[in-house]
Enzyme design. Structure first.
Site, short mmCIF file in Angstrom:
data_model
loop_
_atom_site.label_atom_id
_atom_site.label_comp_id
_atom_site.label_asym_id
_atom_site.label_seq_id
_atom_site.Cartn_x
_atom_site.Cartn_y
_atom_site.Cartn_z
N SER A 223 0.86 -1.19 0.00
CA SER A 223 0.00 0.00 0.00
C SER A 223 0.89 1.23 0.00
O SER A 223 1.91 1.27 0.70
CB SER A 223 -0.89 -0.01 1.25
OG SER A 223 -0.11 -0.05 2.41
N GLY A 225 -0.53 4.68 0.00
CA GLY A 225 -1.40 5.84 0.18
C GLY A 225 -2.07 6.25 -1.12
O GLY A 225 -2.53 5.41 -1.89
N ALA A 226 -2.08 7.56 -1.38
CA ALA A 226 -2.75 8.08 -2.57
C ALA A 226 -2.05 7.64 -3.85
O ALA A 226 -2.60 7.72 -4.94
CB ALA A 226 -2.81 9.60 -2.50
N ASP A 255 -5.67 -1.43 6.96
CA ASP A 255 -6.39 -2.60 7.51
C ASP A 255 -7.56 -2.96 6.59
O ASP A 255 -7.83 -4.13 6.30
CB ASP A 255 -6.93 -2.31 8.92
CG ASP A 255 -5.83 -1.95 9.91
OD1 ASP A 255 -4.65 -1.98 9.54
OD2 ASP A 255 -6.16 -1.62 11.06
O1 LIG Z 1 0.17 -2.96 16.47
P1 LIG Z 1 0.66 -1.65 15.95
O2 LIG Z 1 1.67 -1.76 14.88
O3 LIG Z 1 1.09 -0.74 17.07
O4 LIG Z 1 -0.56 -0.96 15.23
C1 LIG Z 1 -1.76 -0.71 15.91
C2 LIG Z 1 -2.56 0.31 15.20
O5 LIG Z 1 -2.82 -0.13 13.89
C3 LIG Z 1 -4.16 0.15 13.52
O6 LIG Z 1 -4.82 -1.08 13.40
C4 LIG Z 1 -4.16 0.87 12.19
O7 LIG Z 1 -3.49 0.09 11.22
C5 LIG Z 1 -4.75 0.97 14.66
O8 LIG Z 1 -6.09 0.67 14.88
C6 LIG Z 1 -3.89 0.59 15.83
O9 LIG Z 1 -3.82 1.61 16.79
#
Ligand SMILES: O=P(O)(O)OC[C@H]1O[C@](O)(CO)[C@@H](O)[C@@H]1O
Length: 321
Positions: A223, A225-226, A255
């Site tokens: 991924s 982004g834009a 996600d």
């Molecule tokens: O486990 P990591 O890498 O800290 O990421 C957690 C974060 O990732 C996310 O799922 C976003 O990708 C958030 O909801 C969450 O705060």
């Protein structure tokens, strides 16, 4: 289809919207939301909305699991989490009117090797009598565990022959790749870290994605982004450019993308259709806090405005040739 998502280190996301962030000054928020999240939980949300039966597991702090219990019941996912003493971390997301997001992710509850084995056995106990169509591990490892813990979980779960999708970063991503994960989704920076060199342009990104695919990652999703999404699989190298949207909060875009790609592959969608859906849904997600919403009134416009193409030239010169 049935999917189990595994969250070793989930989080409550505290999403704070500000006009603009002023460091070392008093800031007044426009709105604040607290939501059960983390990559495994967000993926579960999207998969349920796409019609899958989802079981969620991992570690939850026993002291503050109420928001998660409510979220699982609201989304209709089965709660198979282990409870451990303490409180699940809170990750702060500061989003500004110009679309910038500042993430402050807490370390999370400490987990030792014994508890890690307990989680693997807890999952295996389930797999012994019920095989899902896919497994997904999402997010960082909790403090207290070495990156190799990710590798040992991946190896143990791969032995069940169920496709294993992993969304993590840094040393844990390297461990997951070496241990035989079937699918990963680094962003540009995470891919550069895995490749051990900066990714200066699109060509470098495609080459790094092909190398990752060459390591046995059957569904390599990058991924950016834009700038879009690159997907390398046995179907070839595909690229999608998202539609232009007003960016409010980018936190759950990745996600959403990964979850919808898992849906596309599980459902046997053709590559164009699957990548289009995942990219459009991920673009929808950045318009607000939380994951993408397929019921948005203009979702069909977002699908129409997503551009998808197969990059045959890259295929010819790369690992798929
Ligand atoms: O486990 P990591 O890498 O800290 O990421 C957690 C974060 O990732 C996310 O799922 C976003 O990708 C958030 O909801 C969450 O705060």
């Amino acid at each position: 289809m049935r999917v189990m998502t595994i969250s070793p280190n989930p989080a409550l996301d505290l999403s704070i919207s500000l006009d603009s962030l002023r460091l070392a000054e008093l800031n007044r928020a426009q709105s604040i939301e607290l939501q059960a999240a983390g990559k495994g939980v967000n993926t579960a949300r999207v998969l349920v909305s796409l019609g899958h039966q989802v079981t969620v597991t991992g570690f939850l702090g026993a002291d503050n699991d109420a928001a998660f219990v409510r979220a699982f019941s609201d989304m209709g996912a089965e709660d198979y989490f282990l409870r451990i003493p303490g409180a699940t971390r809170i990750n702060t997301k500061l989003s500004e009117a110009n679309g910038n997001v500042t993430d402050i992710n807490a370390p999370g509850l400490e987990v030792d090797e014994h508890s890690w084995r307990r989680l693997i056995e807890h999952i295996e106990a389930r797999l012994a009598y019920e095989r899902p169509d896919a497994l997904m591990i999402g997010g960082s490892l909790p403090p207290g565990l070495p990156p190799s813990a990710m590798g040992s979980m991946v190896k143990r779960l791969r032995a069940y022959g169920v496709p294993l999708w992993v969304d993590t970063s840094g040393a844990a991503l390297n461990a997951a790749v070496s241990a035989g994960a079937n699918a990963v989704k680094p962003n540009r920076e995470e891919l550069a870290e895995w490749a051990g060199q900066p990714i200066a342009d699109e060509d470098a990104l495609h080459q790094a994605a092909l190398s990752l695919y060459g390591q046995g990652i059957e569904e390599t999703v990058v991924s950016d982004g834009a700038r879009g999404v690159t997907w390398v699989s046995a179907r070839g190298v595909w690229q999608a450019l998202p539609p232009k949207v007003a960016v409010a909060n980018t936190v759950c875009a990745g996600d959403t993308l990964f979850a919808a790609m898992l849906h596309a592959v599980l459902s046997g969608m053709n590559p164009d259709e699957g990548l289009r859906l995942a990219t459009a849904l991920s673009a929808e997600a950045v318009r607000h806090v939380g994951v993408g919403d397929m019921t948005a009134s203009d979702f069909s416009d977002l699908l129409d405005d997503t551009r998808v193409r197969r990059l045959n030239d890259v295929v010819a010169g790369g690992a798929l040739a």
